[in-house]
Write a protein that holds these residues in place. Structure first.
Motif, PDB file in Angstrom:
ATOM      1  N   MET A   1       0.898  -1.185  -0.019  1.00  0.00           N
ATOM      2  CA  MET A   1       0.113  -0.124  -0.083  1.00  0.00           C
ATOM      3  C   MET A   1       0.898   1.345  -0.095  1.00  0.00           C
ATOM      4  SD  MET A   1      -3.117   1.044   2.743  1.00  0.00           S
ATOM      5  CE  MET A   1      -3.984  -0.351   2.344  1.00  0.00           C
ATOM      6  N   GLY A   2       0.507   2.008  -0.911  1.00  0.00           N
ATOM      7  CA  GLY A   2       1.292   3.614  -1.189  1.00  0.00           C
ATOM      8  C   GLY A   2       0.828   4.421  -0.113  1.00  0.00           C
ATOM      9  N   SER A   3       1.929   5.378  -0.043  1.00  0.00           N
ATOM     10  CA  SER A   3       1.569   6.493   1.169  1.00  0.00           C
ATOM     11  C   SER A   3       0.232   7.251   0.688  1.00  0.00           C
ATOM     12  CB  SER A   3       2.981   7.627   0.885  1.00  0.00           C
ATOM     13  OG  SER A   3       2.522   8.606   1.923  1.00  0.00           O
ATOM     14  N   PRO A   4      -0.460   7.635   1.664  1.00  0.00           N
ATOM     15  CA  PRO A   4      -1.785   8.400   1.214  1.00  0.00           C
ATOM     16  C   PRO A   4      -1.360   9.974   0.650  1.00  0.00           C
ATOM     17  CG  PRO A   4      -1.490   8.508   3.594  1.00  0.00           C
ATOM     18  CD  PRO A   4      -0.450   7.634   2.727  1.00  0.00           C
ATOM     19  N   ASP A   5      -2.383  10.341  -0.082  1.00  0.00           N
ATOM     20  CA  ASP A   5      -2.132  11.639  -0.617  1.00  0.00           C
ATOM     21  C   ASP A   5      -2.344  12.790   0.273  1.00  0.00           C
ATOM     22  OD1 ASP A   5      -1.692  10.514  -3.134  1.00  0.00           O
ATOM     23  OD2 ASP A   5      -3.953  10.875  -3.648  1.00  0.00           O
ATOM     24  N   SER A   6      -1.910  13.917   0.023  1.00  0.00           N
ATOM     25  CA  SER A   6      -2.146  14.980   0.958  1.00  0.00           C
ATOM     26  C   SER A   6      -3.627  15.438   0.595  1.00  0.00           C
ATOM     27  CB  SER A   6      -1.201  16.340   0.499  1.00  0.00           C
ATOM     28  OG  SER A   6       0.186  15.885   0.725  1.00  0.00           O
ATOM     29  N   TYR A   7      -4.251  15.887   1.578  1.00  0.00           N
ATOM     30  CA  TYR A   7      -5.459  16.636   1.340  1.00  0.00           C
ATOM     31  C   TYR A   7      -5.344  17.916   0.984  1.00  0.00           C
ATOM     32  CZ  TYR A   7      -4.403  18.826   5.815  1.00  0.00           C
ATOM     33  OH  TYR A   7      -3.876  19.639   6.788  1.00  0.00           O
ATOM     34  N   ASP A   8      -6.355  18.522   0.298  1.00  0.00           N
ATOM     35  CA  ASP A   8      -6.370  19.823  -0.449  1.00  0.00           C
ATOM     36  C   ASP A   8      -6.694  20.824   0.847  1.00  0.00           C
ATOM     37  OD1 ASP A   8      -6.390  22.155  -2.002  1.00  0.00           O
ATOM     38  OD2 ASP A   8      -8.061  21.272  -3.204  1.00  0.00           O
ATOM     39  N   ILE A   9      -5.709  21.203   1.232  1.00  0.00           N
ATOM     40  CA  ILE A   9      -5.821  22.465   2.253  1.00  0.00           C
ATOM     41  C   ILE A   9      -6.414  23.671   1.754  1.00  0.00           C
ATOM     42  CG2 ILE A   9      -3.456  23.565   1.945  1.00  0.00           C
ATOM     43  CD1 ILE A   9      -3.572  23.783   5.248  1.00  0.00           C
ATOM     44  N   HIS A  10      -6.349  24.018   0.340  1.00  0.00           N
ATOM     45  CA  HIS A  10      -6.762  25.159  -0.103  1.00  0.00           C
ATOM     46  C   HIS A  10      -8.466  25.164  -0.342  1.00  0.00           C
ATOM     47  CE1 HIS A  10      -2.817  26.141  -0.844  1.00  0.00           C
ATOM     48  NE2 HIS A  10      -2.565  24.975  -1.664  1.00  0.00           N
ATOM     49  N   ALA A  11      -8.899  23.870  -0.489  1.00  0.00           N
ATOM     50  CA  ALA A  11     -10.302  23.655  -0.683  1.00  0.00           C
ATOM     51  C   ALA A  11     -11.042  23.928   0.597  1.00  0.00           C
ATOM     52  CB  ALA A  11     -10.724  22.197  -1.162  1.00  0.00           C
ATOM     53  N   LEU A  12     -10.628  24.197   1.674  1.00  0.00           N
ATOM     54  CA  LEU A  12     -11.206  24.460   3.042  1.00  0.00           C
ATOM     55  C   LEU A  12     -11.896  25.901   2.941  1.00  0.00           C
ATOM     56  CD1 LEU A  12      -8.279  23.615   5.555  1.00  0.00           C
ATOM     57  CD2 LEU A  12     -10.360  22.296   5.262  1.00  0.00           C
ATOM     58  N   GLU A  13     -13.129  25.949   3.253  1.00  0.00           N
ATOM     59  CA  GLU A  13     -14.005  26.955   3.008  1.00  0.00           C
ATOM     60  C   GLU A  13     -13.900  28.105   4.337  1.00  0.00           C
ATOM     61  OE1 GLU A  13     -18.002  25.503   2.732  1.00  0.00           O
ATOM     62  OE2 GLU A  13     -17.632  24.309   0.977  1.00  0.00           O
ATOM     63  N   VAL A  14     -13.033  28.467   4.604  1.00  0.00           N
ATOM     64  CA  VAL A  14     -12.457  29.408   5.285  1.00  0.00           C
ATOM     65  C   VAL A  14     -11.255  30.512   4.561  1.00  0.00           C
ATOM     66  CG1 VAL A  14     -12.706  28.375   7.506  1.00  0.00           C
ATOM     67  CG2 VAL A  14     -10.519  28.146   6.525  1.00  0.00           C
ATOM     68  N   SER A  15     -11.404  31.770   4.869  1.00  0.00           N
ATOM     69  CA  SER A  15     -10.431  32.602   4.157  1.00  0.00           C
ATOM     70  C   SER A  15      -9.821  33.510   5.338  1.00  0.00           C
ATOM     71  CB  SER A  15     -11.299  33.614   3.385  1.00  0.00           C
ATOM     72  OG  SER A  15     -11.798  32.971   2.368  1.00  0.00           O
ATOM     73  N   PRO A  16      -9.087  33.087   6.083  1.00  0.00           N
ATOM     74  CA  PRO A  16      -8.440  33.696   7.300  1.00  0.00           C
ATOM     75  C   PRO A  16      -7.376  34.829   6.993  1.00  0.00           C
ATOM     76  CG  PRO A  16      -7.230  31.667   6.922  1.00  0.00           C
ATOM     77  CD  PRO A  16      -8.485  31.741   5.957  1.00  0.00           C
ATOM     78  N   GLN A  17      -6.941  34.937   5.793  1.00  0.00           N
ATOM     79  CA  GLN A  17      -5.983  35.923   5.617  1.00  0.00           C
ATOM     80  C   GLN A  17      -6.618  37.459   5.619  1.00  0.00           C
ATOM     81  OE1 GLN A  17      -4.137  35.474   1.723  1.00  0.00           O
ATOM     82  NE2 GLN A  17      -2.320  36.841   2.270  1.00  0.00           N
ATOM     83  N   LEU A  18      -7.731  37.496   5.144  1.00  0.00           N
ATOM     84  CA  LEU A  18      -8.449  38.683   5.293  1.00  0.00           C
ATOM     85  C   LEU A  18      -8.733  39.344   6.526  1.00  0.00           C
ATOM     86  CD1 LEU A  18     -11.605  37.847   2.798  1.00  0.00           C
ATOM     87  CD2 LEU A  18      -9.525  39.321   2.139  1.00  0.00           C
ATOM     88  N   VAL A  19      -8.909  38.501   7.550  1.00  0.00           N
ATOM     89  CA  VAL A  19      -8.929  38.838   9.034  1.00  0.00           C
ATOM     90  C   VAL A  19      -7.543  39.051   9.656  1.00  0.00           C
ATOM     91  CG1 VAL A  19      -9.933  38.447  11.254  1.00  0.00           C
ATOM     92  CG2 VAL A  19     -11.108  38.107   8.954  1.00  0.00           C
TER      93      VAL A  19
END
Length: 274
Positions: A1-19
């Motif tokens: 079994m191979g290593s699992p993929d990284s999850y898509d952190i950019h798909a998270l429905e939060v935009s913290p940078q603006l604050v």
């Protein structure tokens, strides 16, 4: 079994940078007076300038984060959960008796092992509380040995993912930061019905991750820790930070971030397996 993929952190429905980008300087905590940037690791309160501006969510079951007493407060990503879900998260410093009042029949322990059941395959309606250990792997095992309540709890686990953690780990890349593990605990408990309702748990984590990515994208002549996972910096997709001044192009330097200033965190699973 191979290593699992990284999850898509950019798909998270939060935009913290603006604050969070509005916080330019460290300030004194209004409760204890310590110098902090976004929130206080001791009082678990945001700085005055962020009050009322951060996401606040409720969780379907309570969370107790049991922190090893030797873990530095300023390294714990678990605090992020307390900031965004204050009514449902408690942070407890470990003692042999710290969980004596907990009902082990309705409490589960997030801990890997052959006897741990995947939360995605469980009916979580009977679980009122989940305990997460915050510490290195060696510390976690010692806490398990010394606490009969932890030993008696039903163990649950989550599906493997590759961490997005920025700190070098002396273990493989499936050892998640504590807040990553907490997030996937709640996300996996919902299964295919998940619709982003717990993405706010990753609010600060996403901000710190993207901050590091953008600073390295702005300074490609700088090298990230070579011991970290391969291709950690996403040079092709990370948005360069326009506020970062480039160094001389013939200079190769390793970036040394002030981790305390960024309020970064500790890993789930630990860096010191025996």
């Amino acid at each position: 079994m191979g290593s699992p993929d990284s999850y898509d952190i950019h798909a998270l429905e939060v935009s913290p940078q603006l604050v969070l980008d509005t916080c330019k300087e460290r300030v004194s905590c209004g409760f204890c007076g310590k110098s902090v940037k976004f929130f206080c690791y001791y009082c678990y309160k945001p700085v005055a300038g962020l009050e009322g501006r951060l996401p606040q969510i409720r969780l379907p079951f309570k969370l107790d984060v049991v922190k090893h007493p030797n873990e530095l407060d300023g390294k714990s990503t678990a605090v992020h959960a307390k900031i965004v879900a204050p009514q449902d998260v408690d942070i407890i410093t470990f003692t042999d008796t710290c969980l004596d009042g907990v009902d082990v029949q309705t409490t589960a322990l997030l801990f890997p092992g052959p006897d741990a059941q995947d939360v995605a395959e469980m009916d979580m309606t009977s679980i009122e509380r989940v305990v997460v250990i915050d510490g290195t792997w060696s510390q976690a095992k010692a806490m398990m040995r010394n606490c009969s309540q932890l030993q008696r709890m039903q163990k649950v686990t989550i599906k493997p993912r590759r961490t997005r953690f920025w700190r070098f780990q002396n273990v493989d890349d499936q050892y998640l930061a504590t807040i990553e593990a907490i997030y996937f605990l709640y996300r996996d408990s919902v299964g295919s019905n998940y619709n982003g309702e717990y993405d706010a748990l990753m609010y600060f984590y996403k901000y710190f991750y993207e901050h590091i990515q953008s600073e390295y994208a702005s300074q490609p002549e700088r090298c990230f820790n070579h011991r970290h996972q391969k291709n950690y910096i996403e040079y092709d997709s990370a948005a360069p930070n326009p506020n970062v001044r480039l160094t001389k192009p013939d200079t190769v330097a390793k970036v040394n971030y002030d981790f305390d200033d960024l309020e970064l965190g500790n890993m789930f699973g630990g860096a010191d397996p025996e």
